[in-house]
Write a protein that holds these residues in place. Structure first.
Motif, PDB file in Angstrom:
ATOM      1  N   VAL A 104      90.232 -12.033 -55.877  1.00  0.00           N
ATOM      2  CA  VAL A 104      90.388 -11.442 -57.212  1.00  0.00           C
ATOM      3  C   VAL A 104      89.489 -10.217 -57.402  1.00  0.00           C
ATOM      4  CG1 VAL A 104      88.729 -12.814 -58.560  1.00  0.00           C
ATOM      5  CG2 VAL A 104      90.882 -12.100 -59.592  1.00  0.00           C
ATOM      6  N   ARG A 105      88.429 -10.124 -56.637  1.00  0.00           N
ATOM      7  CA  ARG A 105      87.564  -8.933 -56.704  1.00  0.00           C
ATOM      8  C   ARG A 105      88.386  -7.677 -56.420  1.00  0.00           C
ATOM      9  NH1 ARG A 105      82.931  -7.808 -52.174  1.00  0.00           N
ATOM     10  NH2 ARG A 105      82.259  -5.780 -52.913  1.00  0.00           N
ATOM     11  N   THR A 106      89.134  -7.692 -55.339  1.00  0.00           N
ATOM     12  CA  THR A 106      89.958  -6.547 -54.969  1.00  0.00           C
ATOM     13  C   THR A 106      91.033  -6.292 -56.012  1.00  0.00           C
ATOM     14  OG1 THR A 106      89.558  -7.023 -52.641  1.00  0.00           O
ATOM     15  CG2 THR A 106      91.452  -5.623 -53.159  1.00  0.00           C
ATOM     16  N   GLU A 107      91.651  -7.356 -56.482  1.00  0.00           N
ATOM     17  CA  GLU A 107      92.726  -7.215 -57.470  1.00  0.00           C
ATOM     18  C   GLU A 107      92.213  -6.584 -58.759  1.00  0.00           C
ATOM     19  OE1 GLU A 107      95.878  -7.701 -56.631  1.00  0.00           O
ATOM     20  OE2 GLU A 107      95.139  -8.272 -54.658  1.00  0.00           O
ATOM     21  N   LEU A 108      91.078  -7.057 -59.261  1.00  0.00           N
ATOM     22  CA  LEU A 108      90.526  -6.502 -60.507  1.00  0.00           C
ATOM     23  C   LEU A 108      90.115  -5.046 -60.337  1.00  0.00           C
ATOM     24  CD1 LEU A 108      88.371  -9.504 -61.791  1.00  0.00           C
ATOM     25  CD2 LEU A 108      90.439  -8.569 -62.863  1.00  0.00           C
ATOM     26  N   SER A 109      89.524  -4.720 -59.191  1.00  0.00           N
ATOM     27  CA  SER A 109      89.076  -3.338 -58.986  1.00  0.00           C
ATOM     28  C   SER A 109      90.259  -2.382 -58.839  1.00  0.00           C
ATOM     29  CB  SER A 109      88.152  -3.241 -57.771  1.00  0.00           C
ATOM     30  OG  SER A 109      88.833  -3.535 -56.580  1.00  0.00           O
ATOM     31  N   GLN A 110      91.397  -2.877 -58.368  1.00  0.00           N
ATOM     32  CA  GLN A 110      92.590  -2.035 -58.278  1.00  0.00           C
ATOM     33  C   GLN A 110      93.338  -1.971 -59.610  1.00  0.00           C
ATOM     34  OE1 GLN A 110      94.725  -3.729 -54.968  1.00  0.00           O
ATOM     35  NE2 GLN A 110      93.453  -2.690 -53.467  1.00  0.00           N
ATOM     36  N   TRP A 111      93.328  -3.068 -60.359  1.00  0.00           N
ATOM     37  CA  TRP A 111      94.050  -3.139 -61.622  1.00  0.00           C
ATOM     38  C   TRP A 111      93.385  -2.316 -62.728  1.00  0.00           C
ATOM     39  CZ3 TRP A 111      91.629  -5.391 -65.902  1.00  0.00           C
ATOM     40  CH2 TRP A 111      92.420  -5.438 -67.061  1.00  0.00           C
ATOM     41  N   PHE A 112      92.070  -2.417 -62.847  1.00  0.00           N
ATOM     42  CA  PHE A 112      91.378  -1.882 -64.021  1.00  0.00           C
ATOM     43  C   PHE A 112      91.598  -0.383 -64.266  1.00  0.00           C
ATOM     44  CE2 PHE A 112      87.697  -0.059 -66.187  1.00  0.00           C
ATOM     45  CZ  PHE A 112      87.844  -0.682 -67.413  1.00  0.00           C
ATOM     46  N   PRO A 113      91.442   0.495 -63.282  1.00  0.00           N
ATOM     47  CA  PRO A 113      91.611   1.932 -63.586  1.00  0.00           C
ATOM     48  C   PRO A 113      92.982   2.266 -64.173  1.00  0.00           C
ATOM     49  CG  PRO A 113      90.518   1.658 -61.478  1.00  0.00           C
ATOM     50  CD  PRO A 113      90.997   0.288 -61.894  1.00  0.00           C
ATOM     51  N   GLY A 114      94.039   1.698 -63.634  1.00  0.00           N
ATOM     52  CA  GLY A 114      95.376   1.969 -64.168  1.00  0.00           C
ATOM     53  C   GLY A 114      95.560   1.419 -65.564  1.00  0.00           C
ATOM     54  N   HIS A 115      95.009   0.239 -65.819  1.00  0.00           N
ATOM     55  CA  HIS A 115      95.097  -0.356 -67.150  1.00  0.00           C
ATOM     56  C   HIS A 115      94.391   0.547 -68.167  1.00  0.00           C
ATOM     57  CE1 HIS A 115      95.291  -3.530 -70.189  1.00  0.00           C
ATOM     58  NE2 HIS A 115      94.046  -3.191 -70.481  1.00  0.00           N
ATOM     59  N   ALA A 116      93.196   0.994 -67.818  1.00  0.00           N
ATOM     60  CA  ALA A 116      92.439   1.863 -68.728  1.00  0.00           C
ATOM     61  C   ALA A 116      93.175   3.180 -68.948  1.00  0.00           C
ATOM     62  CB  ALA A 116      91.039   2.111 -68.176  1.00  0.00           C
ATOM     63  N   GLU A 117      93.676   3.764 -67.873  1.00  0.00           N
ATOM     64  CA  GLU A 117      94.324   5.077 -67.949  1.00  0.00           C
ATOM     65  C   GLU A 117      95.620   5.045 -68.752  1.00  0.00           C
ATOM     66  OE1 GLU A 117      96.619   8.012 -64.869  1.00  0.00           O
ATOM     67  OE2 GLU A 117      94.828   6.991 -64.144  1.00  0.00           O
ATOM     68  N   MET A 118      96.357   3.951 -68.657  1.00  0.00           N
ATOM     69  CA  MET A 118      97.647   3.896 -69.358  1.00  0.00           C
ATOM     70  C   MET A 118      97.538   3.133 -70.677  1.00  0.00           C
ATOM     71  SD  MET A 118     100.404   3.486 -66.281  1.00  0.00           S
ATOM     72  CE  MET A 118      99.611   2.076 -65.520  1.00  0.00           C
ATOM     73  N   MET A 119      97.253   1.868 -70.601  1.00  0.00           N
ATOM     74  CA  MET A 119      97.329   1.026 -71.797  1.00  0.00           C
ATOM     75  C   MET A 119      96.180   1.257 -72.764  1.00  0.00           C
ATOM     76  SD  MET A 119      99.032  -2.444 -70.481  1.00  0.00           S
ATOM     77  CE  MET A 119     100.615  -2.361 -69.654  1.00  0.00           C
ATOM     78  N   ASP A 120      94.949   1.320 -72.247  1.00  0.00           N
ATOM     79  CA  ASP A 120      93.825   1.533 -73.152  1.00  0.00           C
ATOM     80  C   ASP A 120      93.837   2.947 -73.722  1.00  0.00           C
ATOM     81  OD1 ASP A 120      93.006  -1.077 -72.816  1.00  0.00           O
ATOM     82  OD2 ASP A 120      91.497  -0.599 -71.303  1.00  0.00           O
ATOM     83  N   ALA A 121      94.252   3.914 -72.925  1.00  0.00           N
ATOM     84  CA  ALA A 121      94.365   5.284 -73.443  1.00  0.00           C
ATOM     85  C   ALA A 121      95.409   5.354 -74.554  1.00  0.00           C
ATOM     86  CB  ALA A 121      94.711   6.250 -72.314  1.00  0.00           C
ATOM     87  N   ALA A 122      96.504   4.613 -74.414  1.00  0.00           N
ATOM     88  CA  ALA A 122      97.528   4.571 -75.470  1.00  0.00           C
ATOM     89  C   ALA A 122      96.976   3.920 -76.730  1.00  0.00           C
ATOM     90  CB  ALA A 122      98.764   3.829 -74.979  1.00  0.00           C
ATOM     91  N   LEU A 123      96.153   2.890 -76.570  1.00  0.00           N
ATOM     92  CA  LEU A 123      95.514   2.257 -77.726  1.00  0.00           C
ATOM     93  C   LEU A 123      94.592   3.251 -78.428  1.00  0.00           C
ATOM     94  CD1 LEU A 123      94.681  -0.070 -79.587  1.00  0.00           C
ATOM     95  CD2 LEU A 123      93.111  -0.841 -77.765  1.00  0.00           C
ATOM     96  N   VAL A 124      93.776   3.951 -77.673  1.00  0.00           N
ATOM     97  CA  VAL A 124      92.862   4.946 -78.258  1.00  0.00           C
ATOM     98  C   VAL A 124      93.669   6.024 -78.990  1.00  0.00           C
ATOM     99  CG1 VAL A 124      91.199   6.778 -77.705  1.00  0.00           C
ATOM    100  CG2 VAL A 124      90.970   4.505 -76.656  1.00  0.00           C
TER     101      VAL A 124
END
Length: 163
Positions: A104-124
């Motif tokens: 899960v370490r690898t999965e989280l480190s790969q998932w987080f940047p895309g989540h922030a860039e797309m979904m969290d940026a849309a929230l902001v």
């Protein structure tokens, strides 16, 4: 070696969220460092999980205040990530299986940047458009009740989302 570097690409120019994201990255790295040293990484992972639960709860409150539909892909992704993280803890504690901790370490480190860039940026972006102040919880452009609303956000806001 860090699991995920905090870089300018992760900054969304929303101070509360940027601070929370920076904490997430630091906790992810602490957990990764424990794995790298061959230590029991479960305590560090549980600290990351507790932070992630609070982090996502904060975003969920913001989404509700700015008119996101209760069932949206951003929230669904939060639920999926938390479910996986909780299963990793269950495997470690109930089954004595520590292998998922490394996966899960690898999965989280790969998932987080895309989540922030797309979904969290849309929230902001939505927060800015609606004049939402996360410190006060006040919205300059209040959302009408769901029965009347035509401006509720039902998708994550990403152009790659099919919703």
């Amino acid at each position: 070696m860090s699991t995920l570097a905090w870089t300018d690409e992760l900054v969304l120019n929303q101070p509360e969220l940027d601070h929370t994201h920076e904490e997430f990255v630091a906790l992810l790295n602490r957990y990764g460092e424990a794995l790298d040293r061959g230590e029991d990484a479960l305590p560090a992972f549980k600290a990351l999980l507790a932070h992630t639960e609070e982090h996502f709860a904060m975003e969920e409150r913001w989404m509700a205040a700015t008119g996101f539909e209760p069932e949206n892909c951003h929230s669904s992704q939060h639920a999926m990530v938390l479910n996986v993280m909780r299963e990793v803890v269950r495997y470690a504690e109930d089954l004595g299986d520590r292998e998922p901790l490394g996966i899960v370490r690898t999965e989280l480190s790969q998932w987080f940047p895309g989540h922030a860039e797309m979904m969290d940026a849309a929230l902001v972006y939505t927060m800015q458009q609606r004049g939402f102040d996360p410190k006060t919880g006040e919205c300059r452009d209040p959302i009408r009740p769901a029965a009347e609303a035509t401006d509720a956000v039902s998708a994550c806001g990403s152009t790659s989302c099919g919703h």
